[in-house]
Write an enzyme that holds these catalytic residues in place. Structure first.
Site, PDB file in Angstrom:
ATOM      1  N   ASP A 144       0.816  -1.211   0.000  1.00  0.00           N
ATOM      2  CA  ASP A 144       0.000   0.000   0.000  1.00  0.00           C
ATOM      3  C   ASP A 144       0.854   1.267   0.000  1.00  0.00           C
ATOM      4  OD1 ASP A 144      -2.097  -1.750   0.233  1.00  0.00           O
ATOM      5  OD2 ASP A 144      -2.932  -0.868   2.058  1.00  0.00           O
ATOM      6  N   ASP A 145       0.217   2.370  -0.361  1.00  0.00           N
ATOM      7  CA  ASP A 145       0.712   3.745  -0.137  1.00  0.00           C
ATOM      8  C   ASP A 145       1.768   4.220  -1.124  1.00  0.00           C
ATOM      9  OD1 ASP A 145      -1.032   3.588   1.938  1.00  0.00           O
ATOM     10  OD2 ASP A 145       0.456   3.797   3.533  1.00  0.00           O
ATOM     11  N   HIS A 194      -5.849   2.807  -4.248  1.00  0.00           N
ATOM     12  CA  HIS A 194      -5.928   2.970  -2.791  1.00  0.00           C
ATOM     13  C   HIS A 194      -6.507   4.354  -2.481  1.00  0.00           C
ATOM     14  CE1 HIS A 194      -5.195   1.685   1.190  1.00  0.00           C
ATOM     15  NE2 HIS A 194      -4.087   2.355   1.436  1.00  0.00           N
ATOM     16  N   HIS A 198      -5.967   9.259   0.086  1.00  0.00           N
ATOM     17  CA  HIS A 198      -5.715   8.520   1.331  1.00  0.00           C
ATOM     18  C   HIS A 198      -6.026   9.384   2.564  1.00  0.00           C
ATOM     19  CE1 HIS A 198      -3.843   5.765   4.235  1.00  0.00           C
ATOM     20  NE2 HIS A 198      -3.891   4.862   3.265  1.00  0.00           N
ATOM     21  N   HIS A 301       3.597  -2.336   3.173  1.00  0.00           N
ATOM     22  CA  HIS A 301       3.594  -0.968   2.667  1.00  0.00           C
ATOM     23  C   HIS A 301       4.904  -0.669   1.956  1.00  0.00           C
ATOM     24  CE1 HIS A 301       0.526  -0.859   5.840  1.00  0.00           C
ATOM     25  NE2 HIS A 301      -0.016   0.138   5.164  1.00  0.00           N
TER      26      HIS A 301
END
Length: 343
Positions: A144-145, A194, A198, A301
């Site tokens: 993620d991210d 995502h 965010h 991540h």
């Protein structure tokens, strides 16, 4: 090992695409009225489109560290690395340059040269004995991210071990990291969204703001990669913030939703605590496997500490006989905290 789209050697000076190495080294740059600026650590480097001159903090240089070839800007590897606080070590026999910093852990140059020779001689890591047998379960490593500079390192590690992962990118970061995205796509990994920001307050404010974040992220993936993505991971997971109305919007748009089975909690730890990340992944996978789960999703991540833990995680998974795969749209596995089989 950085995968550049092109490399130029001009007057015995190696130059690479400016946009790509800036992304790899996390150096912001922008273009204003025909002048390209690179700014970091109190240093401003600029390239004037009209004069074709490079200046440093406003002073023109008497050589050409930046050149334009076929409409693309290239910059000297030695120049940008040294100016941004890195060091450069040459391996002339292998036609390779190594960029490093003393305050960032790395293998010795001698060990690196051995590793480099193995790569150039195409000596790949042999699969463990168990890996060629029937896998006891399938593991999906998800990140993620990103995209960011740690995405590049994680991608390189996945490539080294000949495995693929699934990346959930934040839309606003995608706009600034096209070179990284291209590398991820080229190496066969799946990209899902995502959200765009965010930002928890923005994403979950209303069902309209929620689906707009997802729609914009999916559209951006299509624009930048040509891929029709349908997989989403909502910020912080689908519980408790995802409402029934938001759930309905996902279904109406034909999206699939992935949460996870194993939380590495990598965001909690520093670079010196990577052993705990590895322990969390091992314990979580063993628990899921014992419960009868044969398709296990691991949450990771694109962060510094994760890049250091990832090789050990992959080596353990391969040794234990797990198969590692990327998301397969044609064989979707239902994995969401809502237990909604339509997602």
């Amino acid at each position: 090992m950085l995968d550049f789209s092109d490399i130029k050697v001009i007057n015995e000076d190696t130059k690479v695409p400016l946009e790509e190495i800036a992304a790899f080294l996390d150096i912001p740059f922008e273009i204003e009225k025909g002048i390209t600026y690179i700014r970091k650590n109190g240093i401003e480097i600029s390239y004037n489109e009209s004069s074709k001159k490079t200046s440093e903090n406003g002073t023109p240089l008497d050589w050409l560290p930046i050149v334009k070839v076929n409409g693309k800007l290239f910059i000297s590897v030695n120049y940008i690395a040294l100016e941004m606080g890195y060091k450069v070590h040459d391996f002339p026999k292998q036609n390779t340059q190594r960029i490093y910093r003393d305050d960032y852990g790395h293998m010795s140059h001698a060990d690196f040269e051995i590793y480099l020779n193995q790569i150039l001689n195409k000596q790949t890591i042999p699969p463990p004995a168990k890996a060629v047998e029937k896998a006891k379960a399938t593991i999906y490593l998800t990140f993620d991210d990103g995209p960011n500079k740690f995405t590049t390192i994680n991608n390189t590690t996945l490539k080294k071990y000949n495995v693929q992962g699934t990346f959930f990118f934040v839309g606003n970061y995608m706009k600034k990291n096209e070179a990284i995205i291209n590398s991820v796509v080229k190496d066969g990994h799946y990209i899902g969204t995502h959200s765009m920001t965010h930002d928890k307050e923005k994403v979950y404010k209303t069902s309209k703001s929620f689906i707009n974040e997802m729609n914009e992220g999916i559209k951006l993936i299509k624009q930048m990669t040509g891929k029709d993505a349908k997989l989403v991971r909502t910020p912080y997971g689908s519980k408790p913030d995802l409402t029934a109305a938001m759930q309905t919007e996902l279904i109406k748009n034909g999206y699939k939703l992935w949460d996870w089975d194993v939380d590495s909690k990598d965001w909690k730890y520093t670079d010196k605590e990577t052993n705990q990340i590895v322990k969390n992944v091992k314990a979580g996978i063993e628990k899921s496997y014992k419960s009868g789960d044969r398709d296990i999703i691991v949450l990771l991540h694109d962060r510094s500490q994760t890049t250091k833990a990832l090789p050990e995680i992959i080596e353990w998974l391969q040794k234990e006989g797990y198969a590692l795969k990327t998301y397969e749209p044609d064989h979707h596995i239902v994995k969401n905290f809502l237990r909604d089989t339509s997602l």
